[in-house]
Design a protein around this motif. Structure first.
Motif, PDB file in Angstrom:
ATOM      1  N   ARG A  21       1.095  -1.710  -0.048  1.00  0.00           N
ATOM      2  CA  ARG A  21       0.171   0.271   0.142  1.00  0.00           C
ATOM      3  C   ARG A  21       0.965   1.545   0.016  1.00  0.00           C
ATOM      4  NH1 ARG A  21      -4.376   2.494   3.221  1.00  0.00           N
ATOM      5  NH2 ARG A  21      -3.048   3.143   5.177  1.00  0.00           N
ATOM      6  N   GLY A  26      -3.614   4.741  -0.056  1.00  0.00           N
ATOM      7  CA  GLY A  26      -4.009   4.206  -0.762  1.00  0.00           C
ATOM      8  C   GLY A  26      -4.677   2.776  -1.239  1.00  0.00           C
ATOM      9  N   GLU A  27      -4.542   2.128  -1.962  1.00  0.00           N
ATOM     10  CA  GLU A  27      -4.886   0.801  -1.943  1.00  0.00           C
ATOM     11  C   GLU A  27      -4.310  -0.621  -1.950  1.00  0.00           C
ATOM     12  OE1 GLU A  27      -6.332  -0.488  -6.097  1.00  0.00           O
ATOM     13  OE2 GLU A  27      -5.069  -0.136  -7.124  1.00  0.00           O
ATOM     14  N   ARG A  28      -4.604  -1.538  -1.205  1.00  0.00           N
ATOM     15  CA  ARG A  28      -3.524  -2.879  -1.701  1.00  0.00           C
ATOM     16  C   ARG A  28      -4.113  -3.605  -2.262  1.00  0.00           C
ATOM     17  NH1 ARG A  28      -3.383  -4.410   4.546  1.00  0.00           N
ATOM     18  NH2 ARG A  28      -3.510  -7.110   3.317  1.00  0.00           N
ATOM     19  N   SER A  53      -1.881   2.672  -8.413  1.00  0.00           N
ATOM     20  CA  SER A  53      -0.467   2.416  -7.597  1.00  0.00           C
ATOM     21  C   SER A  53       0.625   1.442  -8.155  1.00  0.00           C
ATOM     22  CB  SER A  53      -1.849   1.091  -7.307  1.00  0.00           C
ATOM     23  OG  SER A  53      -2.265   0.942  -5.778  1.00  0.00           O
ATOM     24  N   ASP A  68       2.693   0.174   3.899  1.00  0.00           N
ATOM     25  CA  ASP A  68       2.418  -1.201   4.561  1.00  0.00           C
ATOM     26  C   ASP A  68       2.919  -1.923   3.665  1.00  0.00           C
ATOM     27  OD1 ASP A  68      -0.317   0.558   4.984  1.00  0.00           O
ATOM     28  OD2 ASP A  68       1.038  -0.394   6.364  1.00  0.00           O
TER      29      ASP A  68
ATOM     30  N   HIS B 184      -3.312  -4.432   7.969  1.00  0.00           N
ATOM     31  CA  HIS B 184      -2.533  -2.511   7.876  1.00  0.00           C
ATOM     32  C   HIS B 184      -3.025  -2.060   9.051  1.00  0.00           C
ATOM     33  CE1 HIS B 184      -5.036  -1.751   5.398  1.00  0.00           C
ATOM     34  NE2 HIS B 184      -5.400  -0.795   5.568  1.00  0.00           N
ATOM     35  N   MET B 276     -11.056   0.333   3.564  1.00  0.00           N
ATOM     36  CA  MET B 276      -9.919   1.436   3.061  1.00  0.00           C
ATOM     37  C   MET B 276     -10.574   2.461   2.489  1.00  0.00           C
ATOM     38  SD  MET B 276      -8.218  -1.148   2.628  1.00  0.00           S
ATOM     39  CE  MET B 276      -7.298   0.024   1.605  1.00  0.00           C
ATOM     40  N   LYS B 283     -10.279   8.204  -1.479  1.00  0.00           N
ATOM     41  CA  LYS B 283      -9.342   7.173  -1.305  1.00  0.00           C
ATOM     42  C   LYS B 283      -8.809   6.286  -2.261  1.00  0.00           C
ATOM     43  CE  LYS B 283      -9.468   7.295   3.780  1.00  0.00           C
ATOM     44  NZ  LYS B 283      -8.084   7.360   4.245  1.00  0.00           N
ATOM     45  N   THR B 285      -8.912   3.334  -2.766  1.00  0.00           N
ATOM     46  CA  THR B 285      -9.696   1.968  -3.475  1.00  0.00           C
ATOM     47  C   THR B 285     -10.850   2.013  -3.792  1.00  0.00           C
ATOM     48  OG1 THR B 285      -8.580   0.578  -1.501  1.00  0.00           O
ATOM     49  CG2 THR B 285     -10.601  -0.688  -2.296  1.00  0.00           C
TER      50      THR B 285
END
Lengths: 258, 476
Positions: A21, A26-28, A53, A68, B184, B276, B283, B285
């Motif tokens: 991340r 941020g997205e995973r 990303s 992360d 996380h 998320m 954001k 996501t």
């Protein structure tokens, strides 16, 4: 990119991936671990700029921190001494292929590798692949490097002159689909490493689900490698497109902000 | 206090009504809590209803046996901080439980008012929340007493309610506690599962900060068994392990079309939105949004999912549940709130198949209607399909909330650990000790998908027994 993470560098095996991340917003997202140096405590990731990303990751400078990073995830590749292994990598898929090629070679197999990309600039890790392969064929769609043609052309040439005991294919889903169809014709057991969309990567959400042998499996905990001939690639391709609109819009907004 | 007000007067008071944000306003916001909390005067009045029974049956209804009359009488006296301290003697997270416990099945179901007077119970849950919120907002830091450090390291795997309760007790016993979390963010279901309109993250974060102040250490992005092995941690000096990795494994129905785009497990849907922040523009996501949303299931997770879908712009948000409303496991308050917000309840309906458009996105579903037959193994009447009752529904987003199973990642790293065929860890029910003596377990990884209060009860019991185990080991 070389990333410092001593714990993952020590515990990781070929075939494992990490989830990263970048930034608190941020997205995973997953990336396969292309290599590791347990002594230095680092892992190597290879990333191609596709959208937001990946752009954020590539924009990091040496010394920066990845917000992360968790791993190692996924089942490691099953490596054994089986005879002759045909490894086929498409585009950035050559990065996760490298540690597998290295492991099979170290296990005492004959390893023949085909690496392919659209053009010369997208061929990666050729020297490293050559170090761990008995023979390498390079294919480009436009013929700007190596031979002109698709990865399957290079694979078929090898299949027709050698007895292949197992095949590994890693690359864009469409490439793996056609590579798998080819090896199925010749009855060669084949493993494909799938690149499904993921959120948590620990088996919690099911975003990465694929149908293998008629049953639903999770790429992150049951895979990422599966028996390619059992994978429903059409469904997987369809699921990979599940967020196309959102991805496109996000990339546009990100590029505008820059 | 009993003599201050006569019981006859107490029973004349009507049960307090929790102030709620108006439905048509609250469906626009993912992060505005629906229940706004009691004011002081409301709490004092409600506390007066409690008759401080000689034989308090309410305590029997509480899975962790909170001394309910004691904390309520402190509220009546106006000693709210003492009420909060009383709660914390037994319950590690009263601000959470006051909001999410199914009180109607637990303490409140055993209240004298319900049992003998056929009247609404004392609003024990609302009062618990009141006391906990009051303490939090008062800034009066109630950091409990700790035994002096004994230098023994213990690890908790997972950072949900079971581990948080375990960690809070172990650090009080003097242990060096580290909580390891794969994600996380810390909090488990409290963060990724329960939406902000039910349980604000700020409430959870406050409790986490308290644990940090007491000395509990947290490691995120750390999967015990993968990032390091249990053996590695033993070599680092950890002598006891509490495995509370939860039931984070989604269940699907395995019906045709279920892998189409736009069909998500509730875990995926809620994780995207709650953990998320996918509904927020800043954001990264994404979350798929739908105009015609069907949520399959009848528990709290289904309610959370369908109400989230409404808040994300659904024109129709439907609950599809195969039994009748009386059998729904969700908290009564969630069902009430969902109805007020405009959720359609299609009970006695069961999905058969999903249809998708040419891009593979779900576009409709086929269902049939159900009748209720004889009770099945859960004690509830078994739903049976009614022949010829099939019908179709237009949907463009489906959330499957039919239950969760134990996440297999951690157990798979411990081949000697005894697990059931459903993947739950086998433990001695009193001690919470597993087949590996220094490993204890609790919460959903032992019970399957259950409740926050049960998980915390497990964490506390495991702490007490691990403490006894480690003390007797060091004495030998």
């Amino acid at each position: 990119m070389v990333v410092e993470n001593p714990l993952i560098a020590k515990s990781r095996k070929p075939g494992n991936f990490v989830i990263l991340r970048i930034g608190e917003d941020g997205e995973r997202f997953p990336l396969t671990i292309a290599g590791a140096d347990p002594v230095r405590g680092t892992i190597t990731l290879v990333v191609q700029i596709m959208g937001v990303s990946s752009s954020k990751l590539v924009a990091l400078e040496p010394g920066d921190c990845i917000t992360d990073l968790v791993g190692p995830l996924g089942k490691p590749t099953h490596i054994g001494k089986i005879g002759t292994v045909l490894a086929a990598g498409g585009g950035v898929g050559v990065a996760p292929l490298l540690p597998i090629v290295e492991a099979f070679k170290k296990a005492g197999n004959r390893v023949v590798t085909v690496i392919a990309a659209r053009n010369k600039d997208l061929i990666i890790l050729e020297d490293e692949i050559r170090k761990w392969s008995d023979e390498v064929i390079v294919m480009t769609d436009d013929g700007s490097y190596g031979r002109q043609g698709l990865v399957t052309a290079g694979m078929e040439e090898i299949i027709q002159r050698e007895n292949i005991d197992e095949c590994i294919v890693i690359g864009p889903a469409i490439m793996m689909k056609f590579a798998s169809m080819l090896t199925k014709k010749y009855n060669i057991p084949t493993q494909a490493s799938l690149n499904s969309i993921m959120v948590d990567g620990t088996g919690m959400c099911g975003a990465c689900r694929v149908t293998v042998g008629g049953k639903t499996k999770f790429t992150c905990v049951d895979g990422p490698e599966f028996d390619a001939h059992q994978v429903n690639f059409d469904e997987m391709l369809m699921r990979l497109g599940g967020y196309l609109q959102e991805e496109k819009r996000a990339t546009e907004i990100y590029l505008q902000k820059l | 206090m009993r003599s201050k007000t006569k019981n006859k007067e107490r029973t004349q008071i009507e049960r307090v009504k929790m102030p709620e944000l108006a439905p048509m306003i609250r469906v626009k916001y993912q992060d505005r809590e629906v229940n706004m909390g009691l004011e002081l005067d409301q709490a004092l009045k409600e506390a007066t209803r409690c008759m401080d029974c000689v034989n308090p049956t309410c305590i029997e209804g509480c899975p962790v046996s909170i001394n309910i009359p004691k904390f309520i009488k402190y509220i009546e006296k106006g000693d709210i901080l003492l009420a909060a301290a009383t709660l914390k003697e037994t319950n590690a997270l009263p601000a959470v439980c006051g909001r999410v416990c199914p009180q109607e099945k637990q303490c409140e179901s055993k209240c004298f008012y319900v049992d003998k007077l056929d009247k609404p119970s004392v609003a024990i849950g609302h009062l618990e929340r009141f006391a906990a919120d009051y303490e939090r907002n008062s800034g009066a830091a109630n950091i409990p007493e700790k035994a002096s450090p004994n230098g023994i390291k213990v690890a908790a795997v997972g950072s949900g309610p079971a581990s948080l309760a375990f960690a809070g007790d172990m650090v009080k016993y003097g242990y060096d506690v580290t909580v390891f979390e794969a994600l996380h963010e810390i909090g488990g279901v409290l963060k990724y599962g329960i939406p902000e309109f039910r349980l604000p993250n700020s409430v959870v974060d406050f409790e986490l900060e308290n644990l940090r102040k007491m000395g509990v250490k947290f490691e995120t992005n750390y999967i015990v068994g993968r990032t390091s092995s249990f053996e590695d941690l033993r070599e680092e000096g950890y002598q006891g392990f509490f495995i509370a990795s939860g039931a984070g494994l989604p269940r699907f129905m395995d019906i045709p079309g279920e892998n189409s785009n736009g069909i998500l497990s509730s875990n995926e849907y809620l994780t995207r939105v709650n953990l998320m922040g996918a509904a927020m523009d800043d954001k990264d996501t994404p979350v798929l949004k739908g105009k015609y949303v069907a949520v399959i299931g009848g528990g709290n997770t289904a309610m959370d999912s369908v109400r989230t879908a409404l808040r994300l712009g659904a024109s129709r948000a439907m609950i599809i549940y195969r039994r009748s409303e009386a059998e729904m496991p969700a908290r009564i308050e969630e069902v009430k709130h969902a109805k007020e917000e405009g959720v359609e309840f299609m009970t006695l309906c069961n999905p058969l198949e999903y249809f998708a458009d040419e891009k593979g996105r779900v576009s409709g579903m086929r269902l049939n209607r159900m009748g209720l037959g004889e009770p099945d193994s859960s004690g509830r009447r078994r739903p049976m399909p009614i022949e010829g009752s099939e019908f179709e529904l237009d949907v463009d987003l489906v959330v499957v909330a039919v239950g969760v199973s134990p996440n297999p990642l951690v157990p798979s790293c411990l081949p000697d650990l005894k697990v059931t065929k459903w993947g739950t860890i086998v433990v001695d029910e009193d001690k919470m000790q597993s087949s590996i003596s220094e490993m204890f377990a609790g919460g959903d990884i032992v019970r399957g998908g259950a409740t926050v209060i049960l998980a915390m009860g497990d964490g506390r019991r495991a702490a007490e027994n691990m403490h006894n185990y480690l003390q007797s080991k060091s004495n030998n």
